[in-house]
Design an enzyme around this catalytic site. Structure first.
Site: not given
Ligand SMILES: *[C@@H]1O[C@H](CO)[C@@H](O)[C@H](O)[C@H]1NC(C)=O
Ligand SMILES: *[C@@H]1O[C@H](CO)[C@@H](O)[C@H](O)[C@H]1NC(C)=O
Length: 387
Positions: A213, A236
């Site tokens: 993430d 991310h």
């Protein structure tokens, strides 16, 4: 230890109060990675912290199996803890063996906490597998959490395979996180590297973060945040937000992100807000000296976040974004539109500056797209036409 030995140990150390080093093995911690050492860690910390001004706590080489540890600095007279770790702390690999909705290792209301070295391994693989197969799974634990604590130092620490966030800094003042490694696979869900919220004076320096993430996520209520010298990927990217879920929310201001490389990440530098009314804001942000390699959304502001059009259909984001500078950002985009500024229709972005931004896609220059964004860009036509 016999009661007498404990007495002498205690008595002797009392007279040396400061700078004594407590080895967790003397409290019964086993370094074979199989025998639960939670009690030994807790009694060492509890014992030492409650009697001494400044604790130096030592974890020798080896693997230590630890269930949840919660350390509340208010329960002891001491207000400082320094942990030197040469070993590896392992969470149980069965996520049901620990309290799996909160933190694995948590410090709360500690006035001075320093962690030097060591590996914290959340052994999250079985929970990720559960989540990836969309069964009803527990939320999972943050590996290392600091709540309402001040003067945090983390240096040379590795945090890996967390069930959820790797490091959480929430409600803290003054933290120096440096030389840290976060290691988790790119397909591990919700495993943000470092999440900071409601905090001020946090610095994250010279660290490598690879996860499933956000490498670093920045929640509401942060000010004076400094991020420098980060290698991010997989992951991310670095994200301010999601912000603006709440109608009353504290803003984010004075954030510096510099000398960062993003490698094959989903985003580079992102600001993301829910498309809902809110009094939040993002102001005075600098993204500088950044290299992108094969990044899907190198520069992105997304103020229309509303997955599945639930809880916010057709609403504009109330979060006001102003004075955000992008300077010296180079490299390659994995998609055609490398600069995407999609601001709120009700609160357009203002004071956006793009300077020396040069991103390529395949063999040409990448495109830019701007909606409700005001400011200035120097250099390329694509960018100056955009704002
Ligand atoms: C912004 O934050 C930095 C630390 O990240 C601090 O040194 C500086 O004084 C802050 N600036 C303002 C105007 O508060
Ligand atoms: C922009 O980047 C490309 C590819 O990296 C390079 O060839 C070009 O010289 C750069 N242009 C400027 C003005 O920096």
């Amino acid at each position: 230890m016999s009661p007498l030995a404990i007495f002498f140990f205690f008595f002797f150390n009392l007279s040396l109060a400061t700078n004594t080093i407590y080895n967790v093995q003397n409290f019964g911690a086993q370094s074979n990675g199989k025998i639960d050492s939670t009690k030994a860690f807790l009694s060492c910390m509890g014992f030492c912290m409650c009697f001494y001004e400044r604790l130096h706590y030592y974890v020798p080489r080896g693997n230590y199996l630890i269930r949840n540890i919660y350390f509340n600095g208010q329960t002891c007279k001491s207000n400082a803890i320094a942990i030197h770790i040469d070993g590896t702390l392992l969470a149980p690999s069965d996520y049901n063996a620990i309290d799996n909705d909160g933190s694995w290792i948590k410090f709360e209301k500690v006035n001075r906490v320093s962690i030097y070295g060591g590996i914290f391994d959340g052994q999250g693989a079985s929970l990720w597998a559960c989540k990836n197969s969309k069964k009803n799974c527990p939320k999972g634990t943050t590996a290392l959490a600091f709540y309402n604590s001040n003067n945090i130092v983390m240096s040379g620490v590795t945090v890996q395979n967390s069930q959820m966030f790797h490091i959480l800094v929430d409600g803290c003042h003054n933290a120096m996180i440096q030389g840290v490694k976060v290691l988790s696979p790119g397909n591990s869900p919700n495993t943000d590297g470092i999440h900071v919220q409601s905090s001020s004076g946090v610095s994250i320096m010279n660290s490598n973060i690879g996860t499933g993430d956000d490498c670093i996520s920045i929640g509401p209520g942060n000010s004076n945040l400094w991020i420098e010298g980060i290698a991010c990927g997989p992951g991310h990217g670095i994200s301010i937000g999601s912000l603006g879920w709440e109608s009353q929310e504290q803003g984010v201001q004075n954030v510096t992100v510099k000398m960062v490389s993003f490698t094959s990440t989903e985003n580079g530098v992102r600001v993301k807000t829910w498309a809902r009314p809110s009094n939040g804001f993002v102001r005075n942000v600098l993204f500088q000296h950044i290299v992108m390699s094969n990044v899907q959304n190198p520069i992105i502001i997304d103020q229309n976040y509303c997955p599945n059009h639930e809880s916010c259909p057709n609403q504009g984001s109330g979060v006001k974004i102003s004075d955000v500078t992008y300077e010296d950002i180079h490299g390659t985009s994995a998609t055609e539109i490398a600069v995407k500024l999609d601001c709120s229709k009700t609160n357009p972005c203002s004071g956006i500056t793009l300077e020396d931004v040069n991103l390529s896609y395949k063999n040409g220059r990448a495109e830019a797209s701007c909606v409700n964004a005001g400011g200035r860009a120097s250099g390329f036509e694509e960018l100056s036409k955009c704002l």
